[in-house]
Design an enzyme around this catalytic site. Structure first.
Site, PDB file in Angstrom:
ATOM      1  CB  CYS A   4     100.294 -30.775   2.021  1.00  0.00           C
ATOM      2  SG  CYS A   4      98.732 -30.760   2.863  1.00  0.00           S
ATOM      3  N   GLY A  15     105.893 -31.360  -6.715  1.00  0.00           N
ATOM      4  CA  GLY A  15     105.527 -30.196  -5.917  1.00  0.00           C
ATOM      5  C   GLY A  15     106.314 -28.935  -6.193  1.00  0.00           C
ATOM      6  CG  MET A  34     101.376 -23.583  -6.657  1.00  0.00           C
ATOM      7  SD  MET A  34     102.991 -22.930  -6.260  1.00  0.00           S
ATOM      8  CE  MET A  34     103.936 -23.384  -7.698  1.00  0.00           C
ATOM      9  CG  LEU A  35      95.099 -23.894  -3.546  1.00  0.00           C
ATOM     10  CD1 LEU A  35      93.679 -23.493  -3.923  1.00  0.00           C
ATOM     11  CD2 LEU A  35      95.487 -23.295  -2.193  1.00  0.00           C
ATOM     12  CG  HIS A  84      68.485 -19.498  14.407  1.00  0.00           C
ATOM     13  ND1 HIS A  84      69.135 -18.331  14.055  1.00  0.00           N
ATOM     14  CD2 HIS A  84      67.994 -19.314  15.657  1.00  0.00           C
ATOM     15  CE1 HIS A  84      69.032 -17.476  15.059  1.00  0.00           C
ATOM     16  NE2 HIS A  84      68.345 -18.042  16.045  1.00  0.00           N
ATOM     17  CG  LEU A 100     105.410 -41.759   2.949  1.00  0.00           C
ATOM     18  CD1 LEU A 100     104.430 -42.932   2.873  1.00  0.00           C
ATOM     19  CD2 LEU A 100     106.253 -41.702   1.677  1.00  0.00           C
ATOM     20  CB  ILE A 107     103.029 -18.159   3.127  1.00  0.00           C
ATOM     21  CG1 ILE A 107     102.718 -19.495   2.446  1.00  0.00           C
ATOM     22  CG2 ILE A 107     104.170 -18.311   4.131  1.00  0.00           C
ATOM     23  CD1 ILE A 107     103.891 -20.155   1.754  1.00  0.00           C
ATOM     24  CD  GLU A 128      97.253 -19.775   6.047  1.00  0.00           C
ATOM     25  OE1 GLU A 128      96.212 -19.989   5.420  1.00  0.00           O
ATOM     26  OE2 GLU A 128      98.139 -20.641   6.180  1.00  0.00           O
ATOM     27  CE  LYS A 178      96.560 -23.481   7.527  1.00  0.00           C
ATOM     28  NZ  LYS A 178      97.216 -23.373   6.227  1.00  0.00           N
TER      29      LYS A 178
HETATM   30  P1  FAD Z   1     104.208 -31.453  -2.502  1.00  0.00           P
HETATM   31  O1  FAD Z   1     103.295 -31.511  -1.366  1.00  0.00           O
HETATM   32  O2  FAD Z   1     105.200 -30.345  -2.569  1.00  0.00           O
HETATM   33  O3  FAD Z   1     104.981 -32.853  -2.521  1.00  0.00           O
HETATM   34  C1  FAD Z   1     105.988 -33.120  -3.426  1.00  0.00           C
HETATM   35  C2  FAD Z   1     106.845 -34.237  -2.863  1.00  0.00           C
HETATM   36  O4  FAD Z   1     107.716 -34.702  -3.882  1.00  0.00           O
HETATM   37  C3  FAD Z   1     107.747 -33.799  -1.712  1.00  0.00           C
HETATM   38  O5  FAD Z   1     107.582 -34.665  -0.618  1.00  0.00           O
HETATM   39  C4  FAD Z   1     109.161 -33.920  -2.284  1.00  0.00           C
HETATM   40  O6  FAD Z   1     110.124 -34.300  -1.326  1.00  0.00           O
HETATM   41  C5  FAD Z   1     108.967 -35.008  -3.311  1.00  0.00           C
HETATM   42  N1  FAD Z   1     109.964 -34.985  -4.389  1.00  0.00           N
HETATM   43  C6  FAD Z   1     110.352 -33.947  -5.153  1.00  0.00           C
HETATM   44  N2  FAD Z   1     111.250 -34.341  -6.086  1.00  0.00           N
HETATM   45  C7  FAD Z   1     111.430 -35.668  -5.887  1.00  0.00           C
HETATM   46  C8  FAD Z   1     112.225 -36.644  -6.543  1.00  0.00           C
HETATM   47  N3  FAD Z   1     112.979 -36.353  -7.603  1.00  0.00           N
HETATM   48  N4  FAD Z   1     112.181 -37.917  -6.073  1.00  0.00           N
HETATM   49  C9  FAD Z   1     111.404 -38.248  -5.008  1.00  0.00           C
HETATM   50  N5  FAD Z   1     110.614 -37.360  -4.372  1.00  0.00           N
HETATM   51  C10 FAD Z   1     110.628 -36.089  -4.809  1.00  0.00           C
HETATM   52  N6  FAD Z   1      97.470 -25.710   0.475  1.00  0.00           N
HETATM   53  C11 FAD Z   1      96.192 -25.838   0.837  1.00  0.00           C
HETATM   54  O7  FAD Z   1      95.369 -26.295   0.035  1.00  0.00           O
HETATM   55  N7  FAD Z   1      95.764 -25.481   2.088  1.00  0.00           N
HETATM   56  C12 FAD Z   1      96.617 -24.965   3.004  1.00  0.00           C
HETATM   57  O8  FAD Z   1      96.201 -24.657   4.125  1.00  0.00           O
HETATM   58  C13 FAD Z   1      97.973 -24.809   2.648  1.00  0.00           C
HETATM   59  N8  FAD Z   1      98.850 -24.307   3.529  1.00  0.00           N
HETATM   60  C14 FAD Z   1     100.159 -24.215   3.183  1.00  0.00           C
HETATM   61  C15 FAD Z   1     101.040 -23.668   4.102  1.00  0.00           C
HETATM   62  C16 FAD Z   1     102.377 -23.526   3.790  1.00  0.00           C
HETATM   63  C17 FAD Z   1     103.335 -22.954   4.798  1.00  0.00           C
HETATM   64  C18 FAD Z   1     102.848 -23.967   2.516  1.00  0.00           C
HETATM   65  C19 FAD Z   1     104.296 -23.866   2.158  1.00  0.00           C
HETATM   66  C20 FAD Z   1     101.966 -24.498   1.581  1.00  0.00           C
HETATM   67  C21 FAD Z   1     100.615 -24.612   1.904  1.00  0.00           C
HETATM   68  N9  FAD Z   1      99.684 -25.108   0.995  1.00  0.00           N
HETATM   69  C22 FAD Z   1      98.376 -25.207   1.349  1.00  0.00           C
HETATM   70  C23 FAD Z   1     100.084 -25.539  -0.356  1.00  0.00           C
HETATM   71  C24 FAD Z   1     100.218 -27.068  -0.396  1.00  0.00           C
HETATM   72  O9  FAD Z   1     101.157 -27.481   0.569  1.00  0.00           O
HETATM   73  C25 FAD Z   1     100.649 -27.514  -1.778  1.00  0.00           C
HETATM   74  O10 FAD Z   1      99.770 -26.989  -2.752  1.00  0.00           O
HETATM   75  C26 FAD Z   1     100.637 -29.029  -1.883  1.00  0.00           C
HETATM   76  O11 FAD Z   1     101.494 -29.603  -0.931  1.00  0.00           O
HETATM   77  C27 FAD Z   1     101.056 -29.483  -3.282  1.00  0.00           C
HETATM   78  O12 FAD Z   1     101.028 -30.870  -3.326  1.00  0.00           O
HETATM   79  P2  FAD Z   1     101.936 -31.689  -4.354  1.00  0.00           P
HETATM   80  O13 FAD Z   1     101.574 -33.113  -4.129  1.00  0.00           O
HETATM   81  O14 FAD Z   1     101.832 -31.122  -5.699  1.00  0.00           O
HETATM   82  O15 FAD Z   1     103.448 -31.437  -3.892  1.00  0.00           O
HETATM   83  P1  NAD Z   2     101.110 -15.981  -2.674  1.00  0.00           P
HETATM   84  O1  NAD Z   2     101.153 -16.011  -4.141  1.00  0.00           O
HETATM   85  O2  NAD Z   2      99.876 -16.303  -1.963  1.00  0.00           O
HETATM   86  O3  NAD Z   2     101.507 -14.515  -2.161  1.00  0.00           O
HETATM   87  C1  NAD Z   2     102.685 -13.901  -2.552  1.00  0.00           C
HETATM   88  C2  NAD Z   2     102.510 -12.416  -2.304  1.00  0.00           C
HETATM   89  O4  NAD Z   2     103.763 -11.791  -2.480  1.00  0.00           O
HETATM   90  C3  NAD Z   2     101.537 -11.761  -3.278  1.00  0.00           C
HETATM   91  O5  NAD Z   2     100.652 -10.948  -2.570  1.00  0.00           O
HETATM   92  C4  NAD Z   2     102.449 -10.960  -4.187  1.00  0.00           C
HETATM   93  O6  NAD Z   2     101.838  -9.816  -4.718  1.00  0.00           O
HETATM   94  C5  NAD Z   2     103.573 -10.622  -3.224  1.00  0.00           C
HETATM   95  N1  NAD Z   2     104.842 -10.315  -3.871  1.00  0.00           N
HETATM   96  C6  NAD Z   2     105.387 -10.900  -4.955  1.00  0.00           C
HETATM   97  N2  NAD Z   2     106.572 -10.331  -5.238  1.00  0.00           N
HETATM   98  C7  NAD Z   2     106.778  -9.384  -4.299  1.00  0.00           C
HETATM   99  C8  NAD Z   2     107.819  -8.444  -4.050  1.00  0.00           C
HETATM  100  N3  NAD Z   2     108.873  -8.372  -4.845  1.00  0.00           N
HETATM  101  N4  NAD Z   2     107.705  -7.622  -2.978  1.00  0.00           N
HETATM  102  C9  NAD Z   2     106.616  -7.690  -2.168  1.00  0.00           C
HETATM  103  N5  NAD Z   2     105.597  -8.539  -2.373  1.00  0.00           N
HETATM  104  C10 NAD Z   2     105.680  -9.375  -3.420  1.00  0.00           C
HETATM  105  O7  NAD Z   2     102.358 -16.877  -2.214  1.00  0.00           O
HETATM  106  P2  NAD Z   2     102.749 -17.428  -0.781  1.00  0.00           P
HETATM  107  O8  NAD Z   2     102.010 -16.720   0.287  1.00  0.00           O
HETATM  108  O9  NAD Z   2     104.236 -17.436  -0.767  1.00  0.00           O
HETATM  109  O10 NAD Z   2     102.234 -18.917  -0.859  1.00  0.00           O
HETATM  110  C11 NAD Z   2     102.750 -19.811  -1.865  1.00  0.00           C
HETATM  111  C12 NAD Z   2     101.702 -20.786  -2.305  1.00  0.00           C
HETATM  112  O11 NAD Z   2     101.357 -21.664  -1.251  1.00  0.00           O
HETATM  113  C13 NAD Z   2     100.453 -20.072  -2.751  1.00  0.00           C
HETATM  114  O12 NAD Z   2     100.244 -20.355  -4.117  1.00  0.00           O
HETATM  115  C14 NAD Z   2      99.355 -20.653  -1.948  1.00  0.00           C
HETATM  116  O13 NAD Z   2      98.312 -21.100  -2.752  1.00  0.00           O
HETATM  117  C15 NAD Z   2      99.966 -21.814  -1.188  1.00  0.00           C
HETATM  118  N6  NAD Z   2      99.483 -21.711   0.201  1.00  0.00           N
HETATM  119  C16 NAD Z   2      98.158 -21.908   0.424  1.00  0.00           C
HETATM  120  C17 NAD Z   2      97.669 -21.752   1.697  1.00  0.00           C
HETATM  121  C18 NAD Z   2      96.206 -21.957   1.921  1.00  0.00           C
HETATM  122  O14 NAD Z   2      95.545 -22.542   1.072  1.00  0.00           O
HETATM  123  N7  NAD Z   2      95.653 -21.514   3.048  1.00  0.00           N
HETATM  124  C19 NAD Z   2      98.485 -21.405   2.744  1.00  0.00           C
HETATM  125  C20 NAD Z   2      99.822 -21.190   2.474  1.00  0.00           C
HETATM  126  C21 NAD Z   2     100.319 -21.352   1.184  1.00  0.00           C
END
Ligand code: FAD
Ligand code: NAD
Length: 468
Positions: free
Chosen positions: A42, A146, A320-321, A446, A38, A186, A189, A51
């Protein structure tokens, strides 16, 4: 056939939080997850593992770069053991995902593992990994499926040399040269993780600045600091081709002037955003519509065009957070219970967990200018804080934007040590519609990094910061 008040498809932060809140409100609740664990993106391949690796690589970087200045001498070599870091990351993930299982049990939520797909608007079939299927009936359904990494049309993600964040979280070796396409969250980080571990890292960004949706001052500051750490940036570059060999990748891009340039590395991380994930849901059987971006269309109640089906998180519009998805999960549960919840999307903070961290809430300067808002700005540099000098974390600043007439805080933008945590003060202030002067008159302990928030507020109020 089992029947439920609410079934939730997807167990990410949107889905599992929605399930808990539904159960708290007395609804008979089921959650369906296609994977064995589960927690969704995230917990499994997103926020938490990234992280964990940021923290481990930060410790290593401090040990090789900063321990000496603090008077810590280490006899012999300091080595980074990537396998151990990845194993530790996995155990952090496992602890977290089993924590969600515990929460489901505690709240008496039925968990189904398998792919959920609509038979019609009130029936869902769950296809299990052993090939068997089971159907359930649900009065209401919340879609929380997601997102997945997106790519560019001409890129083939072989997941060996041309990878997404998922593979980058489990590499078996530190790349010699990691080429990152996309200077967003992404890319920066994970780019920083591997830079700290010794990789050469080149970031190719299409726009004229990294983290282009954040305040331009944050892009500038972060790029300056990451450049000092050795990351190379190629902004305003348009990638035109990516070719992968057995051990090498070649990326071709048009530079600022439109001339072709070539990059050679051993790994290419494609981080150009994520796309909503609806595959396998059989949305048409339920009659649920998606928009032209592939997002499930919802109204202000997060209700789809089918009245008993809702959608939340990455699969709908908006940032997408994880915390945005969580708020929406609670929101829909409360709507179903007949309550009148509210989400202020303007006050969902955004954070980049590089070091220095970047965090923001509310409007950027660019947005205020475009909207013609008469605003004033106050800024305070982290290097002027006693706390920053004590730790050695002197990069960054806090900037507060406030309405020129009313002094109401409209946006807060920060770069520096621990600003991921400091941004909460700004969110609280803005939720209560504080003025910059309100923040300026609050006592801040402080020495803390939080004093920069007070000082920036003093600067915004009437240019009376005390320590600059
Ligand atoms: P998800 O977390 O994507 O969950 C969806 C779930 O649905 C999945 O488990 C999937 O398997 C399941 N699912 C899909 N289709 C089906 C189906 N038909 N039947 C059953 N199950 C299904 N956000 C932050 O706020 N802070 C961060 O630091 C951060 N870091 C990130 C780092 C990375 C590398 C990535 C990729 C993302 C990061 N994000 C971060 C973004 C964050 O992970 C997403 O915004 C968040 O997980 C979205 O939550 P969600 O519940 O919408 O979907
Ligand atoms: P992002 O939208 O943050 O960044 C994508 C980057 O790619 C942008 O700067 C964009 O201008 C660039 N880009 C797009 N097309 C391009 C091209 N053709 N050539 C070169 N650059 C191009 O997307 P991400 O970093 O892939 O992350 C995906 C999602 O996951 C984001 O929406 C983010 O909110 C979420 N996420 C959040 C965190 C966090 O909250 N710390 C960490 C990781 C991911």
């Amino acid at each position: 056939m089992s029947t439920y008040d609410v079934a939730i498809i997807g167990s990410g932060p949107g889905g599992y939080v929605a399930a808990i809140r539904c159960a708290q409100l007395g609804m008979k609740t089921a959650i369906i997850e296609k994977y064995d664990t589960l927690g969704g993106t995230c917990l499994n391949v997103g926020c938490i593992p990234s992280k964990a690796l940021l923290d481990s690589s930060h410790h290593y970087h401090d040990a090789i770069s900063h321990f000496e200045e603090h008077g810590i001498e280490i006899a012999g070599d300091i080595k980074a053991n990537l396998k151990k870091m990845i194993d530790r990351k996995q155990s952090v993930v496992d602890t977290n995902t089993s924590g969600i299982k515990y929460l489901m049990d505690k709240n008496k939520i039925t968990v189904y593992h398998g792919l959920g797909s609509f038979k019609d608007a009130t029936h869902i079939t769950i296809k299990k990994s052993d090939g068997k299927s089971e159907s359930i009936e649900a009065k209401n359904t919340i879609i929380a499926t997601g997102s997945k990494p997106s790519t560019l049309p001409f890129i083939k993600l072989d997941k060996k040399r041309v990878i997404t964040s998922t593979e980058a979280l489990s590499l078996k070796e530190v790349p010699k040269h990691l080429i990152v396409i996309g200077g967003g969250v992404i890319g920066l980080e994970l780019g920083q993780v591997y830079r700290r571990l010794g990789a050469e890292v080149s970031v190719i960004e299409y726009m004229d600045r990294i983290i282009p949706t954040m305040d331009a001052s944050l892009s500038k500051e972060l790029q300056k600091v990451l450049k000092k750490q050795g990351i190379k940036f190629y902004t305003k570059h348009k990638v035109t081709a990516v070719k992968a060999g057995a051990k090498e990748v070649t990326i071709t891009a048009d530079d600022k002037k439109g001339n072709p340039v070539e990059f050679k590395g051993d790994y290419c991380l494609v981080s150009v955003g994520r796309r909503p994930y609806t595959e396998g849901l059989n949305l048409d059987k339920a009659g649920v519509k998606v928009n032209d971006r592939g997002q499930i269309d919802v109204n202000d109640h997060l209700q789809t065009n089918v009245s008993n089906i809702y959608a939340i998180g990455d699969v709908i519009k908006g940032a997408m957070l994880a915390h945005k998805a969580e708020e929406e999960g609670v929101f829909v549960a409360e709507v179903l219970a007949g309550q009148k919840p509210h989400i202020d999307y303007n006050l969902i903070p955004g954070v980049v967990y590089t070091w220095p961290e970047v965090a923001a809430v509310g409007k950027t300067e660019e947005q205020l200018k475009e909207a013609g808002v008469d605003y004033k700005s106050g800024q305070f540099a982290m290097r002027a804080l006693g706390r920053s000098r004590a730790s050695g974390d002197i990069d960054g600043f806090v900037k507060i934007l406030a309405d020129a007439k009313t002094d109401e805080v409209l946006g807060v933008h920060m770069c520096g040590a621990r600003v991921a945590d400091l941004i909460s003060e700004a969110v609280v202030a803005m939720e209560f519609r504080a003025s910059a002067e309100d923040i300026a008159r609050i006592s801040h302990a402080h020495p803390t990094y939080a004093e920069a928030v007070k000082e920036a507020a003093l600067d915004a109020t009437d240019k009376r910061a005390l320590h600059s």
